[in-house]
Design a protein around this motif. Structure first.
Motif, PDB file in Angstrom:
ATOM      1  N   ILE A 315      51.781  31.306  27.482  1.00 16.95           N
ATOM      2  CA  ILE A 315      52.024  30.567  26.247  1.00 16.95           C
ATOM      3  C   ILE A 315      52.559  29.191  26.630  1.00 16.95           C
ATOM      4  O   ILE A 315      53.625  29.082  27.241  1.00 16.95           O
ATOM      5  CB  ILE A 315      53.029  31.296  25.333  1.00 16.95           C
ATOM      6  CG1 ILE A 315      52.629  32.767  25.148  1.00 16.95           C
ATOM      7  CG2 ILE A 315      53.128  30.585  23.993  1.00 16.95           C
ATOM      8  CD1 ILE A 315      51.290  32.984  24.501  1.00 16.95           C
ATOM      9  N   ILE A 316      51.827  28.140  26.262  1.00 14.45           N
ATOM     10  CA  ILE A 316      52.160  26.775  26.666  1.00 14.45           C
ATOM     11  C   ILE A 316      52.491  25.939  25.440  1.00 14.45           C
ATOM     12  O   ILE A 316      51.723  25.922  24.471  1.00 14.45           O
ATOM     13  CB  ILE A 316      50.973  26.136  27.431  1.00 14.45           C
ATOM     14  CG1 ILE A 316      50.681  26.941  28.714  1.00 14.45           C
ATOM     15  CG2 ILE A 316      51.251  24.667  27.752  1.00 14.45           C
ATOM     16  CD1 ILE A 316      49.381  26.550  29.391  1.00 14.45           C
ATOM     17  N   ASP A 317      53.637  25.289  25.472  1.00 14.71           N
ATOM     18  CA  ASP A 317      54.014  24.347  24.409  1.00 14.71           C
ATOM     19  C   ASP A 317      53.045  23.177  24.465  1.00 14.71           C
ATOM     20  O   ASP A 317      53.049  22.396  25.427  1.00 14.71           O
ATOM     21  CB  ASP A 317      55.454  23.871  24.612  1.00 14.71           C
ATOM     22  CG  ASP A 317      55.959  23.001  23.464  1.00 14.71           C
ATOM     23  OD1 ASP A 317      55.164  22.235  22.892  1.00 14.71           O
ATOM     24  OD2 ASP A 317      57.159  23.078  23.151  1.00 14.71           O
ATOM     25  N   LEU A 324      56.142  28.251  28.178  1.00 11.77           N
ATOM     26  CA  LEU A 324      57.172  28.982  27.453  1.00 11.77           C
ATOM     27  C   LEU A 324      57.258  30.429  27.913  1.00 11.77           C
ATOM     28  O   LEU A 324      58.340  31.005  28.007  1.00 11.77           O
ATOM     29  CB  LEU A 324      56.885  28.941  25.944  1.00 11.77           C
ATOM     30  CG  LEU A 324      56.855  27.555  25.291  1.00 11.77           C
ATOM     31  CD1 LEU A 324      56.465  27.672  23.828  1.00 11.77           C
ATOM     32  CD2 LEU A 324      58.198  26.858  25.439  1.00 11.77           C
ATOM     33  N   LEU A 325      56.102  31.035  28.182  1.00 13.88           N
ATOM     34  CA  LEU A 325      56.067  32.442  28.540  1.00 13.88           C
ATOM     35  C   LEU A 325      54.838  32.703  29.400  1.00 13.88           C
ATOM     36  O   LEU A 325      53.737  32.285  29.059  1.00 13.88           O
ATOM     37  CB  LEU A 325      56.007  33.310  27.277  1.00 13.88           C
ATOM     38  CG  LEU A 325      55.964  34.827  27.461  1.00 13.88           C
ATOM     39  CD1 LEU A 325      57.264  35.337  28.071  1.00 13.88           C
ATOM     40  CD2 LEU A 325      55.689  35.528  26.129  1.00 13.88           C
ATOM     41  N   GLY A 326      55.044  33.359  30.522  1.00 12.33           N
ATOM     42  CA  GLY A 326      53.933  33.730  31.395  1.00 12.33           C
ATOM     43  C   GLY A 326      54.074  35.174  31.821  1.00 12.33           C
ATOM     44  O   GLY A 326      55.111  35.565  32.358  1.00 12.33           O
ATOM     45  N   LEU A 327      53.056  35.961  31.552  1.00  5.61           N
ATOM     46  CA  LEU A 327      53.116  37.393  31.840  1.00  5.61           C
ATOM     47  C   LEU A 327      51.835  37.858  32.508  1.00  5.61           C
ATOM     48  O   LEU A 327      50.732  37.548  32.031  1.00  5.61           O
ATOM     49  CB  LEU A 327      53.312  38.191  30.546  1.00  5.61           C
ATOM     50  CG  LEU A 327      54.589  37.925  29.744  1.00  5.61           C
ATOM     51  CD1 LEU A 327      54.470  38.526  28.356  1.00  5.61           C
ATOM     52  CD2 LEU A 327      55.808  38.484  30.466  1.00  5.61           C
ATOM     53  N   ARG A 328      51.979  38.610  33.601  1.00 10.18           N
ATOM     54  CA  ARG A 328      50.826  39.262  34.188  1.00 10.18           C
ATOM     55  C   ARG A 328      50.463  40.462  33.317  1.00 10.18           C
ATOM     56  O   ARG A 328      51.297  40.984  32.578  1.00 10.18           O
ATOM     57  CB  ARG A 328      51.133  39.697  35.618  1.00 10.18           C
ATOM     58  CG  ARG A 328      51.432  38.530  36.557  1.00 10.18           C
ATOM     59  CD  ARG A 328      51.818  39.024  37.933  1.00 10.18           C
ATOM     60  NE  ARG A 328      52.968  39.933  37.870  1.00 10.18           N
ATOM     61  CZ  ARG A 328      53.525  40.480  38.932  1.00 10.18           C
ATOM     62  NH1 ARG A 328      53.056  40.240  40.141  1.00 10.18           N
ATOM     63  NH2 ARG A 328      54.568  41.286  38.798  1.00 10.18           N
ATOM     64  N   PRO A 427      59.030  40.579  33.899  1.00  8.34           N
ATOM     65  CA  PRO A 427      58.243  39.377  34.181  1.00  8.34           C
ATOM     66  C   PRO A 427      58.629  38.727  35.501  1.00  8.34           C
ATOM     67  O   PRO A 427      59.806  38.677  35.864  1.00  8.34           O
ATOM     68  CB  PRO A 427      58.573  38.455  32.997  1.00  8.34           C
ATOM     69  CG  PRO A 427      59.017  39.380  31.898  1.00  8.34           C
ATOM     70  CD  PRO A 427      59.704  40.513  32.598  1.00  8.34           C
ATOM     71  N   SER A 428      57.619  38.222  36.200  1.00 10.39           N
ATOM     72  CA  SER A 428      57.864  37.590  37.496  1.00 10.39           C
ATOM     73  C   SER A 428      58.028  36.089  37.378  1.00 10.39           C
ATOM     74  O   SER A 428      58.488  35.432  38.303  1.00 10.39           O
ATOM     75  CB  SER A 428      56.699  37.895  38.450  1.00 10.39           C
ATOM     76  OG  SER A 428      55.481  37.437  37.892  1.00 10.39           O
ATOM     77  N   LEU A 429      57.624  35.489  36.233  1.00 10.99           N
ATOM     78  CA  LEU A 429      57.727  34.049  36.039  1.00 10.99           C
ATOM     79  C   LEU A 429      59.008  33.710  35.289  1.00 10.99           C
ATOM     80  O   LEU A 429      59.548  34.525  34.534  1.00 10.99           O
ATOM     81  CB  LEU A 429      56.526  33.529  35.247  1.00 10.99           C
ATOM     82  CG  LEU A 429      55.165  33.625  35.943  1.00 10.99           C
ATOM     83  CD1 LEU A 429      54.066  33.202  34.992  1.00 10.99           C
ATOM     84  CD2 LEU A 429      55.127  32.782  37.198  1.00 10.99           C
ATOM     85  N   THR A 430      59.498  32.506  35.489  1.00 12.02           N
ATOM     86  CA  THR A 430      60.661  32.027  34.751  1.00 12.02           C
ATOM     87  C   THR A 430      60.214  31.623  33.359  1.00 12.02           C
ATOM     88  O   THR A 430      59.399  30.716  33.196  1.00 12.02           O
ATOM     89  CB  THR A 430      61.289  30.817  35.465  1.00 12.02           C
ATOM     90  OG1 THR A 430      61.673  31.209  36.784  1.00 12.02           O
ATOM     91  CG2 THR A 430      62.503  30.323  34.699  1.00 12.02           C
ATOM     92  N   ASN A 431      60.723  32.302  32.347  1.00 11.23           N
ATOM     93  CA  ASN A 431      60.290  32.064  30.977  1.00 11.23           C
ATOM     94  C   ASN A 431      61.393  31.432  30.142  1.00 11.23           C
ATOM     95  O   ASN A 431      62.582  31.642  30.401  1.00 11.23           O
ATOM     96  CB  ASN A 431      59.832  33.387  30.347  1.00 11.23           C
ATOM     97  CG  ASN A 431      58.629  33.972  31.060  1.00 11.23           C
ATOM     98  OD1 ASN A 431      57.631  33.295  31.244  1.00 11.23           O
ATOM     99  ND2 ASN A 431      58.730  35.227  31.488  1.00 11.23           N
ATOM    100  N   LYS A 432      60.997  30.671  29.134  1.00  8.00           N
ATOM    101  CA  LYS A 432      61.943  29.965  28.272  1.00  8.00           C
ATOM    102  C   LYS A 432      62.079  30.723  26.961  1.00  8.00           C
ATOM    103  O   LYS A 432      61.598  30.287  25.912  1.00  8.00           O
ATOM    104  CB  LYS A 432      61.478  28.524  28.054  1.00  8.00           C
ATOM    105  CG  LYS A 432      61.360  27.741  29.358  1.00  8.00           C
ATOM    106  CD  LYS A 432      60.813  26.337  29.135  1.00  8.00           C
ATOM    107  CE  LYS A 432      60.698  25.592  30.454  1.00  8.00           C
ATOM    108  NZ  LYS A 432      60.098  24.247  30.291  1.00  8.00           N
ATOM    109  N   LEU A 433      62.734  31.887  27.024  1.00  5.87           N
ATOM    110  CA  LEU A 433      62.807  32.769  25.871  1.00  5.87           C
ATOM    111  C   LEU A 433      63.634  32.169  24.744  1.00  5.87           C
ATOM    112  O   LEU A 433      63.442  32.513  23.582  1.00  5.87           O
ATOM    113  CB  LEU A 433      63.378  34.127  26.286  1.00  5.87           C
ATOM    114  CG  LEU A 433      62.618  34.873  27.393  1.00  5.87           C
ATOM    115  CD1 LEU A 433      63.199  36.268  27.573  1.00  5.87           C
ATOM    116  CD2 LEU A 433      61.127  34.948  27.096  1.00  5.87           C
TER     117      LEU A 433
END
Length: 458
Positions: A315-317, A324-328, A427-433
């Protein structure tokens, strides 16, 4: 079905199909060629000149007998067989395919799709899947693009040595970087812009390549959120940390001995390291967290790009160009939901995405709601990738389960609230929850946090 192919530089954003009753004007610089499909039957039918675009600012003008019946696969073979492009035919047929794209909608065509028919149906497709007014829909003009097949495995792409194919992949990656579709650090954008400038301008020439030059031309090398505001480009002074100064310094650092081949490969290697490389992109919106009275008054949904590739969902702003959010796929579950009031045009379909996080020392489940008219397209693509992963995993681990899997009618993962046995990994990515409106559930499936329009009854 004979094909006649000509290549030309793109001079304007011309319409996809030219009226068959008019004569297409051909610049004198065009190099003509023919790519004849000898195995095809000679069909009688209208010839509609058709343009296929490459990201390298080249257009391929094709004249095809019985254009309405020509399939995507047939057009691709004609392009690949063109001597002017000089592609490795066997490899290129796996790496590239045709897309129908416009500012409102992007679709990868299947081999059996007929581009002419898709073009004729474009108004209906845009009406179904776009978020804009009917007036804007009527003005939308698509193009046929020859670009990367989203299903081509990246690990195989990284082994490609054919320079012509790498050049096309580089041009497409450059397009996505400049459009802000591949979020990364500003320093990385500067580095990539310097490489691009070196490829296009040649070695540094102090008589030409000044700070003023890059201030004027920065739109060619940097996405809009990185480059200097056009309002201030008239100022003769640039700070040492300005985009144009940093771009010039990066450009000067590249040694004269560097070849375009090595530079393009370096550019691609960086893009390959991005988790969302090779994604298909969809428009959507998510609720903005409401914090305080002022935020409630100025409340608006955040426009987002949903990027989907063979690895996961991102999910990209779309305004800030940030992830914003990256999920495998192994980290998420998802569900497609039709609008609750289908007669209301403002009530959008949505995609629910569920994932696990650790919050205050406990594992909890978060659910994000992405609103989009393209949610069904996202669901279909995710389903395809997940089914492929399942089939591959089952094939590698236990052949005995293949028949059982093929008879399973469930086409995608359901939301797994409170079912820890099926809960995805962290999640393995740094997300901006903090920038997302999320519902929170504990491991027993109880809703322990609601935001925005979320409402649950238990």
């Amino acid at each position: 079905m004979p094909f006649f192919v000509v290549l030309c530089m793109i001079l304007a954003n011309s319409i996809l199909f030219v009226d068959s009753n008019t004569t297409a004007s051909v610049p004198s610089s065009i190099v003509s060629a023919s790519a004849i499909a000898n195995t095809c039957e000679q069909l009688q039918g209208p010839v509609v000149p058709t343009c296929v675009y490459l990201h390298s600012n080249v257009a391929i003008l094709m004249e095809i007998e019985d254009t309405p019946s020509a399939t995507c696969d047939l057009l691709c073979q004609a392009i690949i067989n063109s001597d002017e492009l000089g592609l490795n035919k066997q490899l290129a047929s796996q790496v590239f395919t045709l897309w129908m794209t416009s500012p409102l909608l992007e679709l990868q065509l299947k081999p059996t799709h007929k581009p002419y028919e898709i073009r004729q149906s474009w108004r209906a497709l845009v009406g179904q899947y776009s978020h804009v007014s009917s007036n804007r829909q009527q003005r939308d003009e698509p193009k046929i693009m020859f670009q990367r097949n989203i299903f081509f495995p990246q690990h195989l792409e990284e082994k490609i040595k054919d320079q012509k194919i790498l050049e096309l992949l580089y041009e497409e990656a450059r397009h996505n970087i400049l459009e802000g579709r591949y979020p990364c650090e500003v320093a990385h954008y500067i580095m990539l812009g310097g490489i691009q400038a070196r490829v296009e301008l040649g070695p540094y020439n102090p008589q030409v390549h000044s700070t003023h030059y890059f201030r004027e031309e920065q739109s060619k090398y940097l996405p809009i959120h990185v480059r200097k505001s056009s309002t201030w480009t008239w100022l003769p002074i640039s700070s040492k940390n300005s985009a144009e100064v940093r771009l010039l310094e990066q450009f000067k650092r590249i040694p004269n001995s560097a070849t375009n081949r090595k530079l393009m490969k370096k550019y691609l290697e960086f893009c390959w390291s991005l988790p969302f490389y090779g994604s298909a992109f969809f428009e959507g919106q998510v609720e903005q967290p409401v914090r305080g009275l002022t935020s409630l008054i100025t409340y608006q949904d955040i426009p987002v790009l949903v990027a989907i590739n063979s690895k996961g969902v991102y999910i990209i702003d779309d305004t800030q160009c940030s992830l914003l959010l990256g999920l495998r796929f192994e980290e998420l579950s998802w569900e497609y939901a039709r609008p609750s009031k289908e007669e209301d045009p403002n009530c959008l379909p949505c995609l629910f995405i569920q994932f696990m996080v650790v919050e205050n020392g406990a594992r909890v489940s978060k659910i994000l709601q992405v609103f989009s008219r393209q949610a069904s397209l996202m669901d279909t693509l995710i389903t395809g990738f997940v089914n492929h992963i399942k089939a591959k995993t089952n094939d590698e681990t236990d052949k005995a389960y293949e028949q059982q899997i093929s008879n399973d009618n469930e086409t995608h993962s359901s939301l797994t609230v409170g079912t820890t046995h099926h809960a995805p990994s962290l999640p393995s990515l740094t997300n901006k929850l903090s920038k997302l409106t999320l519902a929170t559930f504990d491991e027993e499936g109880h809703c322990i946090g609601q935001m925005g329009s979320w409402s649950f009854s238990y």
